[in-house]
Scaffold this motif. Structure first.
Motif, mmCIF file in Angstrom:
data_model
loop_
_atom_site.group_PDB
_atom_site.id
_atom_site.type_symbol
_atom_site.label_atom_id
_atom_site.label_comp_id
_atom_site.label_asym_id
_atom_site.label_seq_id
_atom_site.Cartn_x
_atom_site.Cartn_y
_atom_site.Cartn_z
ATOM 1 N N GLN A 1 39.250 75.296 2.813
ATOM 2 C CA GLN A 1 38.707 76.586 3.268
ATOM 3 C C GLN A 1 38.240 76.598 4.729
ATOM 4 O O GLN A 1 37.335 77.347 5.094
ATOM 5 C CB GLN A 1 37.560 77.045 2.352
ATOM 6 N N ARG A 2 38.837 75.766 5.552
ATOM 7 C CA ARG A 2 38.530 75.846 6.992
ATOM 8 C C ARG A 2 39.355 76.993 7.594
ATOM 9 O O ARG A 2 40.444 77.311 7.096
ATOM 10 C CB ARG A 2 38.918 74.557 7.724
ATOM 11 N N THR A 3 38.824 77.572 8.643
ATOM 12 C CA THR A 3 39.576 78.584 9.396
ATOM 13 C C THR A 3 40.171 77.868 10.609
ATOM 14 O O THR A 3 39.436 77.219 11.352
ATOM 15 C CB THR A 3 38.622 79.705 9.875
ATOM 16 N N ILE A 4 41.475 77.985 10.772
ATOM 17 C CA ILE A 4 42.122 77.166 11.804
ATOM 18 C C ILE A 4 42.994 78.029 12.715
ATOM 19 O O ILE A 4 43.737 78.896 12.237
ATOM 20 C CB ILE A 4 42.976 76.049 11.152
ATOM 21 N N VAL A 5 42.861 77.775 14.008
ATOM 22 C CA VAL A 5 43.763 78.413 14.983
ATOM 23 C C VAL A 5 44.501 77.297 15.701
ATOM 24 O O VAL A 5 43.881 76.344 16.186
ATOM 25 C CB VAL A 5 42.983 79.271 16.004
ATOM 26 N N ILE A 6 45.824 77.416 15.750
ATOM 27 C CA ILE A 6 46.622 76.402 16.455
ATOM 28 C C ILE A 6 47.367 77.089 17.589
ATOM 29 O O ILE A 6 48.040 78.101 17.372
ATOM 30 C CB ILE A 6 47.666 75.757 15.516
ATOM 31 N N CYS A 7 47.235 76.549 18.786
ATOM 32 C CA CYS A 7 48.075 77.016 19.891
ATOM 33 C C CYS A 7 49.197 75.993 20.016
ATOM 34 O O CYS A 7 48.916 74.797 20.135
ATOM 35 C CB CYS A 7 47.308 77.032 21.200
ATOM 36 N N THR A 8 50.409 76.443 19.955
ATOM 37 C CA THR A 8 51.490 75.449 19.982
ATOM 38 C C THR A 8 52.778 76.010 20.568
ATOM 39 O O THR A 8 53.001 77.230 20.563
ATOM 40 C CB THR A 8 51.748 74.897 18.558
ATOM 41 N N HIS A 9 53.585 75.086 21.083
ATOM 42 C CA HIS A 9 54.945 75.438 21.493
ATOM 43 C C HIS A 9 55.935 74.916 20.449
ATOM 44 O O HIS A 9 57.121 75.164 20.556
ATOM 45 C CB HIS A 9 55.279 74.799 22.842
ATOM 46 N N ASN A 10 55.386 74.151 19.479
ATOM 47 C CA ASN A 10 56.234 73.577 18.438
ATOM 48 C C ASN A 10 56.391 74.618 17.316
ATOM 49 O O ASN A 10 55.538 74.756 16.434
ATOM 50 C CB ASN A 10 55.573 72.299 17.908
ATOM 51 N N LEU A 11 57.500 75.359 17.382
ATOM 52 C CA LEU A 11 57.668 76.487 16.468
ATOM 53 C C LEU A 11 57.915 76.029 15.026
ATOM 54 O O LEU A 11 57.504 76.710 14.082
ATOM 55 C CB LEU A 11 58.802 77.384 16.954
ATOM 56 N N ALA A 12 58.539 74.878 14.888
ATOM 57 C CA ALA A 12 58.775 74.364 13.524
ATOM 58 C C ALA A 12 57.439 74.045 12.872
ATOM 59 O O ALA A 12 57.223 74.315 11.678
ATOM 60 C CB ALA A 12 59.641 73.118 13.604
ATOM 61 N N GLU A 13 56.558 73.501 13.660
ATOM 62 C CA GLU A 13 55.216 73.165 13.148
ATOM 63 C C GLU A 13 54.460 74.433 12.751
ATOM 64 O O GLU A 13 53.829 74.494 11.688
ATOM 65 C CB GLU A 13 54.456 72.425 14.246
ATOM 66 N N ALA A 14 54.548 75.433 13.614
ATOM 67 C CA ALA A 14 53.869 76.702 13.330
ATOM 68 C C ALA A 14 54.434 77.302 12.044
ATOM 69 O O ALA A 14 53.689 77.823 11.211
ATOM 70 C CB ALA A 14 54.059 77.662 14.489
ATOM 71 N N GLU A 15 55.742 77.213 11.903
ATOM 72 C CA GLU A 15 56.406 77.766 10.728
ATOM 73 C C GLU A 15 55.922 77.065 9.455
ATOM 74 O O GLU A 15 55.716 77.694 8.420
ATOM 75 C CB GLU A 15 57.921 77.587 10.903
ATOM 76 N N THR A 16 55.762 75.735 9.566
ATOM 77 C CA THR A 16 55.336 74.959 8.405
ATOM 78 C C THR A 16 53.887 75.249 8.036
ATOM 79 O O THR A 16 53.553 75.379 6.859
ATOM 80 C CB THR A 16 55.432 73.441 8.724
ATOM 81 N N LEU A 17 53.030 75.339 9.065
ATOM 82 C CA LEU A 17 51.590 75.372 8.791
ATOM 83 C C LEU A 17 50.991 76.763 8.704
ATOM 84 O O LEU A 17 50.076 76.999 7.912
ATOM 85 C CB LEU A 17 50.842 74.596 9.891
ATOM 86 N N ALA A 18 51.501 77.692 9.511
ATOM 87 C CA ALA A 18 50.734 78.930 9.722
ATOM 88 C C ALA A 18 50.893 79.947 8.602
ATOM 89 O O ALA A 18 51.967 80.121 8.037
ATOM 90 C CB ALA A 18 51.155 79.553 11.044
#
Lengths: 314, 476
Positions: free
Chosen positions: A182-199
């Motif tokens: 239940q943490r609130t997380i913001v990720i700034c990234t250029h790794n789109l695969a990572e964003a796709e997996t996590l966000a």
């Protein structure tokens, strides 16, 4: 929880961030995507109460960033763009120092730093000077610092950059574990695969303005249109009078493959499969034609750079 | 509260430990700290032998305390680099953001940096002084008294606090270590000049004045710390990347503040000048009180001291005094009659001196210039009283006609400088230090152009063409 409304920041005559409205709930991950200089870091700095908004407001973990900066900072773990490590300290000293800054007691500091050093595979190097660490080790240590006080909100700028694939996987697993707690997380990234997996939510920011926000599916729908599905056959097969359900449109055909555009896959796909089965089609697979976040992002960027103002705030 | 203070020590101790692990900081610091006392000891030894030959034992006696002062000063200048790069160095290395993102209050961060900035130079200073005193004690040199040593140590501590607090202000406001190092000259040179003055006082042997100097340096340090904390903003540490001089922004900020909401010169007077004048009510009251006190103190000084000093003065002394006074004010070149332009120029120069003095000292030097002017009036009237004239009549005839305009102008110039000093050490949320300074300068310009210049112009005409006639008729 993170909530912002019309969050804006002006430096002299330049608006670095303008009109950012976001909402990230506990247990959600927001991926902030954008080019270098798009305003990601400025947004994160406002959420950490390091920069005061010129306009609008933001609440982080229930605290107002303009008026309760100290409380916001205590509730946030930040992984900054630059790691910000003290090179002459050892890994264990570094975590202990920040543990003290975050007012953890001696036992708490010891157990947290032991756990984090062990988890990130830094235990053996913990008594070495940070200056001797590799790039990836430094990144992991910086991440460990952000997690040291177990903050309810995490703001992570490029969490896996410079890491080898195993370490990146380790970090992604940890982020996923934090999300489930239940943490609130913001990720700034250029790794789109990572964003796709996590966000859970993706926001695309361009020149300080949010172009689009939504779940991955929503963005795909908005940018790439109705999803496409294809049926693959083991032997040549013709439609032979098969009734295509309403809401599905046949867009391409060959002996071994049919491709449909399907408005509402949840409703239509079962009907489609039933129909194919009834027609004794030699079906091998029925699957979505892969459409990645990268396609979405590149299309959005191409359109906005070709001056399509209607894309903004779509 | 104890936890809050512990955080200050936490920040300072981390940095101290960092320094002691860096041989590039440690070795020059140690070498210079230890080598300088040896060199100074040799110089003092030779100098004492030289002065002894001519029987000037007083100079020889004072040489060791003077050396202690110098020896204490050098390590501070060397280790000033620690304070100079405290914030801006961390910014350049990228380590400042995690620290700023932590739940630390601004004052905790600031005092943590200040503490480490002071501890290193002081430790180096005391080490240097200790080594020197050890060498002095093993030679036939005159050992300073315990009292003198206490004073010297206090002076050294005061110098360290002054220099470090100024260095921290520079570090928090600079955008690069290079810029901070260049600006360090503005610390080292004034303190070196201050030390020359202190050295003169030391040879002159007036301890009371030296203690006053210590007090002044400590007050100044306190004001610098207050200035630093008032203008310490996390945002400016992170937000500014370049040292570029933005003339357009500077001129626009000044002009916007100077013009305010006015649409015509009349409106400017009605709105803007009046607004600043209203803000000057309290400073004017302070200035007025200072004027009364300064006037009576100098009047009293003249009445008490001049009769005591005059019998001892020779004719030659008196001639030199008169010539000195004439040359210093340019009277010798102007002949008997002072033109209005000359008087006007002189008074404008005085108001500029008040601004300049005030700008570099949080108003303190500006107020001293003002008090010197007020004190001169009191002393001159005191002297005339001694010569048998009525001060009240002289005041009414020789000062009041132009003073009605000149004195308020002088007081306003001083009040606005006092206001500037106070505003500089007051937190101004959301404004950069540069913006605050420009707005204060705009306020000064409003008062200077809108009120002081017209008043001084009228005063100069009256002083040149009306006051002399009235004064002559009264003196006859």
């Amino acid at each position: 929880m993170i909530e912002t409304q019309d969050l804006s920041k002006q430096f002299n005559d330049f608006w670095a961030v303008e009109g950012v409205t976001l909402s990230v709930k506990p247990g959600q991950i927001l991926a902030l995507l954008g080019q270098n200089g798009a305003g990601k870091t400025t947004t994160v700095r406002m959420l950490t109460a390091l920069l005061s908004p010129t306009r609008g407001w933001a609440r982080v973990a229930g605290y107002d960033v303009s008026r309760q900066g100290g409380k916001v900072r205590a509730a946030v773990g930040v992984l900054t763009e630059q790691h910000g490590l003290y090179m002459r300290m050892t890994g264990v000293e570094y975590l202990d120092f920040f543990g003290k800054v975050y007012r953890l007691d001696a036992d708490g500091r010891k157990s947290r730093s032991d756990y984090l050093l062990d988890y990130f595979g830094l235990a053996q190097a913990s008594s070495h000077r940070i200056g001797e660490y590799s790039k990836g080790m430094r990144q992991k240590l910086a991440l460990a610092r952000a997690l040291m006080h177990e903050p309810p909100v995490l703001l992570l700028d490029e969490p896996t950059s410079a890491m080898d694939p195993e370490s990146a996987r380790l970090v992604r697993d940890e982020i996923a574990r934090l999300k489930s707690s239940q943490r609130t997380i913001v990720i700034c990234t250029h790794n789109l695969a990572e964003a796709e997996t996590l966000a859970d939510i993706i926001a695309i920011i361009y020149k300080g303005r949010i172009l689009m926000t939504g779940t991955l599916d929503e963005l795909k729908q908005k940018v790439l249109g109705t999803p496409e599905y294809e049926a693959l056959f083991s032997s040549p097969w013709k439609l032979n009078g098969m009734k295509v359900p309403d809401g599905a449109t046949l867009i391409d055909r060959s002996d071994f493959r049919l491709r449909f555009r399907i408005e509402n896959p949840r409703e239509i796909n079962p009907l489609m499969l039933r129909e194919l089965a009834a027609m004794n089609a030699p079906l091998v697979a029925f699957q979505e034609v892969p459409r990645s976040l990268e396609q979405v992002y590149l299309k959005v960027m191409a359109e906005v750079q070709a001056s399509r103002p209607e894309m903004i705030h779509a | 509260m104890r936890d809050d203070l512990r955080v200050i020590w936490l920040i300072a101790s981390r940095e101290l430990r960092d320094q002691f692990r860096d041989w590039r900081i440690l070795s020059p610091l140690l070498i210079l700290t230890l080598a300088f006392p040896v060199l100074m000891n040799e110089v003092a030894h030779q100098a004492v032998a030289f002065f002894a030959k001519y029987g000037t034992n007083l100079i020889a006696d004072r040489l060791v305390p003077f050396s202690v002062l110098i020896i204490g000063f050098f390590p501070i200048t060397i280790s000033l680099v620690v304070a100079l790069e405290s914030f801006v160095g961390e910014k350049e290395r990228g380590t400042i953001e995690p620290l700023l993102s932590a739940p630390l209050e601004n004052w905790q961060l600031y005092f943590g940096k200040l503490l480490v900035g002071i501890l290193t130079p002081l430790a180096a200073s005391f080490l240097s002084i200790g080594l020197y005193m050890f060498m002095v004690s093993h030679q036939r040199l005159h050992m300073p008294s315990f009292y003198t040593m206490i004073m010297l140590m206090t002076l050294t501590i005061a110098h360290a606090i002054l220099m470090v607090s100024a260095a921290i202000v520079i570090s928090a406001q600079s955008t690069s270590v290079r810029a901070a190092n260049l600006l360090a000259s503005f610390i080292v040179i004034p303190v070196a000049v201050l030390m020359q003055g202190e050295s003169v006082l030391m040879f002159w042997g007036t301890d009371q004045v030296l203690w006053l100097a210590v007090a002044a340096v400590i007050v100044m340090s306190g004001l610098l710390v207050r200035l630093g904390i008032s203008h310490f903003e996390r945002e400016y540490l992170l937000g500014r990347e370049f040292d570029s001089l933005n003339w357009r922004w500077i001129l626009r900020t000044f002009w916007v503040s100077f013009r305010g909401e006015a649409k015509s010169p009349f409106g400017w007077y009605r709105l803007e000048v009046r607004k600043v004048m209203r803000r000057l009510a309290v400073p004017m009251l302070i200035i007025l009180t200072l004027a009364v006190m300064g006037y009576f103190a100098s009047y009293d000084w003249a009445m008490v001291n001049i009769p005591r000093l005059l019998p001892n003065a020779s004719t030659q002394d008196m001639k030199e005094l008169v010539n000195g006074a004439r040359n210093s004010t340019g009277l010798a070149q102007t002949g008997q009659h002072l033109s209005a332009a000359f008087i006007f120029g002189n008074n404008v120069r005085a108001t500029f001196l008040i601004l300049l003095g005030g700008a570099v000292s949080f108003s303190v030097l500006g107020l001293i210039v003002y008090l010197v002017n007020v004190g001169l009036i009191g002393a001159v009237l005191g002297i005339f009283k001694l010569l048998g004239y009525s001060p009240a009549v002289l005041f009414a005839a020789g000062l009041l006609p132009h003073g009605i305009f000149e004195i308020p102008a002088l007081m306003l110039s001083s009040a606005i400088v006092l206001q500037i000093g106070a505003a500089l050490v007051t937190p101004q949320t959301g404004k950069s230090m540069g913006q605050v300074v420009l707005e204060l300068l705009a306020d000064w310009a409003k008062i200077f152009l809108g009120v002081v210049i017209p008043l001084l112009a009228v005063a100069a005409v009256i002083e040149a063409y009306v006051t002399p006639s009235i004064l002559l008729s009264v003196m006859k």
